[in-house]
Design a protein around this motif. Sequence first.
Motif, PDB file in Angstrom:
ATOM      1  N   ARG A 540       0.814  -1.217   0.000  1.00  0.00           N
ATOM      2  CA  ARG A 540       0.000   0.000   0.000  1.00  0.00           C
ATOM      3  C   ARG A 540       0.846   1.265   0.000  1.00  0.00           C
ATOM      4  O   ARG A 540       0.555   2.216  -0.748  1.00  0.00           O
ATOM      5  CB  ARG A 540      -0.928  -0.002   1.218  1.00  0.00           C
ATOM      6  CG  ARG A 540      -1.762   1.269   1.362  1.00  0.00           C
ATOM      7  CD  ARG A 540      -2.786   1.145   2.458  1.00  0.00           C
ATOM      8  NE  ARG A 540      -3.614   2.339   2.543  1.00  0.00           N
ATOM      9  CZ  ARG A 540      -4.692   2.451   3.296  1.00  0.00           C
ATOM     10  NH1 ARG A 540      -5.086   1.437   4.039  1.00  0.00           N
ATOM     11  NH2 ARG A 540      -5.383   3.577   3.313  1.00  0.00           N
ATOM     12  N   TYR A 541       1.880   1.307   0.837  1.00  0.00           N
ATOM     13  CA  TYR A 541       2.605   2.556   1.039  1.00  0.00           C
ATOM     14  C   TYR A 541       3.879   2.693   0.214  1.00  0.00           C
ATOM     15  O   TYR A 541       4.347   3.804  -0.007  1.00  0.00           O
ATOM     16  CB  TYR A 541       2.936   2.732   2.524  1.00  0.00           C
ATOM     17  CG  TYR A 541       1.715   2.992   3.376  1.00  0.00           C
ATOM     18  CD1 TYR A 541       1.144   4.255   3.425  1.00  0.00           C
ATOM     19  CD2 TYR A 541       1.119   1.969   4.101  1.00  0.00           C
ATOM     20  CE1 TYR A 541       0.019   4.503   4.198  1.00  0.00           C
ATOM     21  CE2 TYR A 541      -0.006   2.200   4.879  1.00  0.00           C
ATOM     22  CZ  TYR A 541      -0.552   3.472   4.926  1.00  0.00           C
ATOM     23  OH  TYR A 541      -1.673   3.716   5.673  1.00  0.00           O
ATOM     24  N   ARG A 544       2.378   1.238  -3.644  1.00  0.00           N
ATOM     25  CA  ARG A 544       1.232   2.119  -3.884  1.00  0.00           C
ATOM     26  C   ARG A 544       0.184   1.476  -4.784  1.00  0.00           C
ATOM     27  O   ARG A 544      -0.208   2.004  -5.816  1.00  0.00           O
ATOM     28  CB  ARG A 544       1.678   3.466  -4.448  1.00  0.00           C
ATOM     29  CG  ARG A 544       2.553   4.248  -3.482  1.00  0.00           C
ATOM     30  CD  ARG A 544       2.917   5.613  -4.019  1.00  0.00           C
ATOM     31  NE  ARG A 544       3.728   6.337  -3.062  1.00  0.00           N
ATOM     32  CZ  ARG A 544       3.264   7.057  -2.047  1.00  0.00           C
ATOM     33  NH1 ARG A 544       1.958   7.155  -1.876  1.00  0.00           N
ATOM     34  NH2 ARG A 544       4.065   7.686  -1.223  1.00  0.00           N
TER      35      ARG A 544
END
Length: 547
Positions: A540-541, A544
């Motif tokens: 997710r981070y 992305r």
Amino acid sequence: MTQGEFRQDGQNGAAGGPSLAAAGAPRRSPLAVDALVADIGSTTTVLNAFAGLGTPEPVCLGQGMALTSVDRGDVTLGLQAALEDLQARLGRPVRWERFLATSSAAGGLRLTVHGLVPEMTLRAAREAALGAGGIVRQVTAGKMSSADLQELSRVQPRLIILAGGVDYGERETILFNARALAEFLPQAGLAAVPVLYAGNVAARAEAVQILASAGLQVRTTDNVYPRVDVLQVEPARRAIQELFEEHIVSGPGMEKVRRMIDGPILPTPGAVMLAAEILYQEIGDLVVLDVGGATTDVHSVTAGSPELAGRTMYPEPLAKRTVEGDLGVFANAGHLLELFCRRLRQERRWPDWDLGGTLEAELREIPQSAIPGNAPGSRPGFAPGPGSAGPAPAGCGKLARFVAAVPETAEQAGLSALLTWEACRVALERHAGFRRQLFSGTGGGTGQEIVEGRDLTAVRWVVGTGGALTRLPRHREILPAVLAAQSTQRSRFRPTAGGLQEPLLPPADAEVLLDEAYIMAACGVLSRLDAESARRLLVRYVVRRDG
């Protein structure tokens, strides 16, 4: 209750467990978080709050930062300040279920490695140590001399790795070194330093008996080099990290942190390596650059190019780390500035960034090198590298006034970006291996082609983490500029004493990812308790995309 105090009432912490006091926290109802993960660095402590662990959508709720407080005699003071910063950013106090940590404070995991042959067992043991997040301060090959032992005493290691010999092979050297350590360590006041035996299985029992009879703490693991051309570093990496948590975390106040946590305290570089390995499973071959104030770490997870695999001189591990102790953008800025200026004299170019008028003007004043490789019309790429000996270029010293831990002016930000660019270039060049065409010896032609060291040509992703690559102005432009600059070095054989040599760097079209949430180390240690949540957070981070 004073800042940094621990209490047992469970308020603002895990119920019934020790917790940091919430001095200065906003007086609102506590925010429940699943885990706090602290990265206690040599200069900065970062505290991440995670929620939704064990669900399809784990999140990072926020991050607090503060200066690490080793110099104040208790690292929990800096941890308390980071907690207060986190709570101020969230606007309310926090209550957590789990507390995890990584640390490189108080010198990190300082160790020594002692093996048999430099290219074989010794190299394998060193790979295991670096991959676990260690800082290798001494390496010896063969039987340890009195000078080796005196140097070991000067280094004051927190862990000693004893390796040597393939399984059921040569035993004499590793047993000699076991006797030397058994006699020397108690006399040198180092009897409490654990010894990890990672050598010939046939000599293990006798070596352990020798060491234990001297009152030394001994742990055994699988041989790091069990057979010729076979590296087996993963068991040793795990053992090193376990020993770090059990014996070695000795920064002031770390015993309090240990009582707070619900899992291991990992060396920060080892945690970043775990995160890199998780990303490898998601996106494929990658290299991670972590540029800090004192060092630059490079982590790569790649099997290399299949076309070159059959030409390698020595085996390489799938996951490899190198640490460059002279490439920090603040603590070692003077040395890094010299490397940058030497390269500038040779290449006469830098990224097309707005660096501030004064800095740009002074860069243009640095005279071009008069070495033959830069003469008009000469073949490019024959000049000595940026680390070549010789005095610093004229004009280099003036640039030092723009070095700043926290850049405030355009010139300070510009020089910090340039030094980070240079640190990445040099660190990648050192991490990468070479394809070498050997001279045949008949008429100056070339003969056999071999590969030495790390092959990065199959890398598809270059990941940036650490403060310089995630917090500086222009941080998103640095790694693309690194790849663009190094494209001139690919497909270019340079002459050396033994033949023509080409660096095996990542391809110019590799994709860049940035750990802008600054959570890779946190996800690495989190993966020990909840691997799936750590994977989803990294996807997710960092990548992305939805997990």
